[in-house]
Write an enzyme that holds these catalytic residues in place. Structure first.
Site, PDB file in Angstrom:
ATOM      1  N   ASP A 191       0.503  -1.392   0.007  1.00 31.00           N
ATOM      2  CA  ASP A 191      -0.201  -0.008   0.123  1.00 31.00           C
ATOM      3  C   ASP A 191       0.663   1.289  -0.055  1.00 31.00           C
ATOM      4  OD1 ASP A 191      -2.408  -1.846   0.581  1.00 31.00           O
ATOM      5  OD2 ASP A 191      -1.345  -2.121   2.366  1.00 31.00           O
ATOM      6  N   HIS A 221      -4.898  -3.198   6.468  1.00 26.17           N
ATOM      7  CA  HIS A 221      -4.537  -3.827   4.736  1.00 26.17           C
ATOM      8  C   HIS A 221      -5.878  -4.044   4.138  1.00 26.17           C
ATOM      9  CE1 HIS A 221      -2.975  -4.718   0.982  1.00 26.17           C
ATOM     10  NE2 HIS A 221      -3.479  -6.212   1.216  1.00 26.17           N
TER      11      HIS A 221
HETATM   12  N1  LIG Z   1      -0.837  -8.089   2.225  1.00 24.97           N
HETATM   13  C1  LIG Z   1      -0.538  -7.815   1.065  1.00 24.97           C
HETATM   14  O1  LIG Z   1      -0.371  -6.911   0.779  1.00 24.97           O
HETATM   15  C2  LIG Z   1      -1.086  -8.917  -0.040  1.00 24.97           C
HETATM   16  C3  LIG Z   1      -1.511 -10.143   0.391  1.00 24.97           C
HETATM   17  N2  LIG Z   1      -2.071 -10.963  -0.670  1.00 24.97           N
HETATM   18  C4  LIG Z   1      -2.543 -12.390  -0.086  1.00 24.97           C
HETATM   19  O2  LIG Z   1      -1.410 -13.347  -0.276  1.00 24.97           O
HETATM   20  C5  LIG Z   1      -1.725 -14.528  -0.185  1.00 24.97           C
HETATM   21  C6  LIG Z   1      -1.196 -15.514  -1.218  1.00 24.97           C
HETATM   22  O3  LIG Z   1      -1.339 -14.814  -2.715  1.00 24.97           O
HETATM   23  P1  LIG Z   1      -0.891 -15.471  -3.725  1.00 24.97           P
HETATM   24  O4  LIG Z   1       0.456 -16.250  -3.759  1.00 24.97           O
HETATM   25  O5  LIG Z   1      -1.223 -14.695  -5.085  1.00 24.97           O
HETATM   26  O6  LIG Z   1      -1.988 -16.918  -3.985  1.00 24.97           O
HETATM   27  P2  LIG Z   1      -1.871 -18.407  -4.611  1.00 24.97           P
HETATM   28  O7  LIG Z   1      -3.079 -19.025  -4.420  1.00 24.97           O
HETATM   29  O8  LIG Z   1      -1.218 -18.228  -5.880  1.00 24.97           O
HETATM   30  O9  LIG Z   1      -0.778 -19.010  -3.494  1.00 24.97           O
HETATM   31  C7  LIG Z   1      -1.082 -19.488  -2.372  1.00 24.97           C
HETATM   32  C8  LIG Z   1      -0.383 -20.829  -1.902  1.00 24.97           C
HETATM   33  O10 LIG Z   1      -0.696 -21.003  -0.634  1.00 24.97           O
HETATM   34  C9  LIG Z   1      -0.874 -22.399  -0.655  1.00 24.97           C
HETATM   35  N3  LIG Z   1      -1.367 -22.875   0.635  1.00 24.97           N
HETATM   36  C10 LIG Z   1      -2.899 -22.784   1.058  1.00 24.97           C
HETATM   37  N4  LIG Z   1      -2.902 -23.315   2.382  1.00 24.97           N
HETATM   38  C11 LIG Z   1      -1.657 -23.466   2.799  1.00 24.97           C
HETATM   39  C12 LIG Z   1      -1.209 -23.828   3.990  1.00 24.97           C
HETATM   40  N5  LIG Z   1      -1.912 -24.170   5.016  1.00 24.97           N
HETATM   41  N6  LIG Z   1       0.524 -23.778   4.298  1.00 24.97           N
HETATM   42  C13 LIG Z   1       1.069 -23.686   3.136  1.00 24.97           C
HETATM   43  N7  LIG Z   1       0.706 -23.245   1.996  1.00 24.97           N
HETATM   44  C14 LIG Z   1      -0.711 -23.199   1.642  1.00 24.97           C
HETATM   45  C15 LIG Z   1      -1.752 -22.846  -1.719  1.00 24.97           C
HETATM   46  O11 LIG Z   1      -1.413 -24.232  -2.128  1.00 24.97           O
HETATM   47  C16 LIG Z   1      -0.907 -21.885  -2.772  1.00 24.97           C
HETATM   48  O12 LIG Z   1       0.177 -22.637  -3.536  1.00 24.97           O
HETATM   49  C17 LIG Z   1      -3.379 -14.654  -0.378  1.00 24.97           C
HETATM   50  O13 LIG Z   1      -4.257 -14.505   0.878  1.00 24.97           O
HETATM   51  C18 LIG Z   1      -3.545 -12.843  -0.774  1.00 24.97           C
HETATM   52  O14 LIG Z   1      -4.934 -12.438  -0.559  1.00 24.97           O
HETATM   53  C19 LIG Z   1      -1.713 -10.814  -2.011  1.00 24.97           C
HETATM   54  C20 LIG Z   1      -1.215  -9.702  -2.343  1.00 24.97           C
HETATM   55  C21 LIG Z   1      -0.907  -8.707  -1.454  1.00 24.97           C
HETATM   56  O1  LIG Z   2      -6.423  -7.165  -3.099  1.00 28.85           O
HETATM   57  C1  LIG Z   2      -6.002  -8.362  -2.828  1.00 28.85           C
HETATM   58  O2  LIG Z   2      -6.792  -9.314  -2.340  1.00 28.85           O
HETATM   59  C2  LIG Z   2      -4.518  -8.794  -2.799  1.00 28.85           C
HETATM   60  C3  LIG Z   2      -3.982  -7.822  -1.954  1.00 28.85           C
HETATM   61  O3  LIG Z   2      -3.977  -7.794  -0.752  1.00 28.85           O
HETATM   62  C4  LIG Z   2      -3.474  -6.603  -2.528  1.00 28.85           C
HETATM   63  O4  LIG Z   2      -3.377  -6.499  -3.688  1.00 28.85           O
HETATM   64  O5  LIG Z   2      -3.096  -5.478  -1.851  1.00 28.85           O
END
Ligand SMILES: NC(=O)C1=CN([C@@H]2O[C@H](COP(=O)(O)OP(=O)(O)OC[C@H]3O[C@@H](n4cnc5c(N)ncnc54)[C@H](O)[C@@H]3O)[C@@H](O)[C@H]2O)C=CC1
Ligand SMILES: O=C([O-])CC(=O)C(=O)O
Length: 338
Positions: free
Chosen positions: A162, A190
């Site tokens: 952010d 967030h």
């Molecule tokens: N805080 C932030 O700024 C942001 C947060 N996110 C969040 O990050 C997370 C991951 O996003 P992506 O990589 O795009 O998702 P993705 O779906 O591509 O990857 C997530 C991975 O986590 C694995 N997973 C699920 N349960 C698990 C467990 N119990 N233990 C270990 N691994 C597990 C899945 O199998 C998958 O490989 C999401 O919750 C998303 O909303 C995404 C972007 C920014």
């Molecule tokens: O928006 C979402 O769900 C993924 C995220 O946290 C971001 O891009 O900031």
């Protein structure tokens, strides 16, 4: 010649997912913990994703990077967190179009109870934890509560994405490089209630540092479009890409972890979700994004005495209220699981 540093162990959960795919190169190539810091990577994912994770391990080998001194790929949290120095927690379900991040609470909260317990049992007591999986503030709180042997200060959540988004919007508006802008703040959750705050930021033009809002002279934009654009940026990316931000999230995780490892620059602060202690009248005990300064080695402190007005107070309270609701919902989920 200086003796080589011992490798540090860095755990990345959700190792087979889309953010990890970009983050691994940042970490493995020395951009986060330093060009002289060898790393052993611990990758955790769930059993059905182990084959995909194995493909990621093959690619890590094929990168032929000298700093990578070992890779552990597993579906067992006790192996993944064993003796780790840093835990970057991405493993969780991402939101889809039309969802708010808090809609993921029921789906993801138990992951962070399990994760917290495993960290408590086997990680180094000095482990630095960065929670990324959404809703990341409340998941960080859950993780912290389930790891009572680790200091509360060691649990943070990511709001750097952010902050980077905010900086980039400000730089474009001013027609300067992002490197000229410092001290933009993200307060709170967030989520769509976060408060991106440019009023304490500086911009350096021709070597002179000045107040960003003075240089911009567009209070209406700073109080409206700027805030809503940053609040809604994640949703805008999902709408356009069909998937949530990954490349920019990975870069922001690297920025957060590097600042926590090496410290912030003199005169600068950064935002991260940390345990509240009553600063700025935000009640103690939730994970709230504050401006912090960080000493080399990782001790962070919330920046004090930034002047607030009614506009800021209203926004800071609104995002706190949402976090308190999420914390209550997480406590109910934990009680139902016991
Ligand atoms: N805080 C932030 O700024 C942001 C947060 N996110 C969040 O990050 C997370 C991951 O996003 P992506 O990589 O795009 O998702 P993705 O779906 O591509 O990857 C997530 C991975 O986590 C694995 N997973 C699920 N349960 C698990 C467990 N119990 N233990 C270990 N691994 C597990 C899945 O199998 C998958 O490989 C999401 O919750 C998303 O909303 C995404 C972007 C920014
Ligand atoms: O928006 C979402 O769900 C993924 C995220 O946290 C971001 O891009 O900031």
């Amino acid at each position: 010649m200086a003796a080589e540093k011992s490798p540090i162990k860095v755990c990345i959960t959700g190792g087979a997912g889309q953010i990890a795919y970009s983050l691994l190169l940042e970490v493995a190539s020395g951009k986060v913990f330093g060009q002289d810091q060898p790393v052993i990577l611990h990758l955790l994912d769930i059993e059905p994703c182990l084959e995909k994770l194995n493909g990621v391990v093959m690619e890590l080998e094929d990168l032929a990077l000298s700093l990578v001194r070992g890779v552990v790929a597993t579906a067992d949290p006790l192996k993944a967190f064993a003796d780790v120095d840093v835990a970057l927690l991405l493993g969780a379900f991402p939101r889809l179009k039309g969802m708010e991040r808090k809609d993921l609470l029921a789906k993801n909260n138990d992951i962070f109870r399990t994760t917290g317990k495993a960290i408590d049992q086997v990680a180094k007591k000095s482990v630095k934890v960065v929670v990324v999986g959404n809703p990341c503030n409340t998941n960080a709180l859950t993780c912290m509560k389930n790891a009572p042997s680790i200091p509360k200060e060691n649990f943070t959540c990511l709001t750097r994405l952010d902050q980077n988004r905010a900086k980039s919007q400000l730089a474009a508006k001013l027609g300067v490089s992002v490197s000229q802008i410092s001290n933009v703040i993200i307060w709170g959750n967030h989520s769509g209630t976060q408060f991106p705050d440019a009023r304490h930021a500086s911009v350096t033009i021709n070597g002179a540092r000045q107040s960003l809002t003075d240089a911009l002279s567009d209070d209406a934009w700073v109080k409206s479009d700027f805030i809503s654009t940053v609040q809604q940026r994640g949703a805008a990316v999902i709408k356009a890409r069909g998937l949530s931000s990954a490349m920019s999230a990975a870069k922001a995780i690297g920025d957060h972890a590097r600042d926590w490892w090496f410290g912030t620059k003199e005169g600068e602060f950064t935002s991260m979700g940390v345990i509240s202690d009553g600063s700025y009248n935000i009640p103690a005990g939730i994970i709230y994004s504050f401006p912090v300064t960080i000493e080399a080695g990782g001790k962070w402190s919330i920046v004090q005495n930034l002047k607030q007005d009614d506009f800021a107070t209203e926004k800071m309270v609104a995002t706190y209220n949402e976090l308190q609701e999420e914390a209550n919902a997480a406590a109910e989920l934990a009680a139902a699981a016991n």
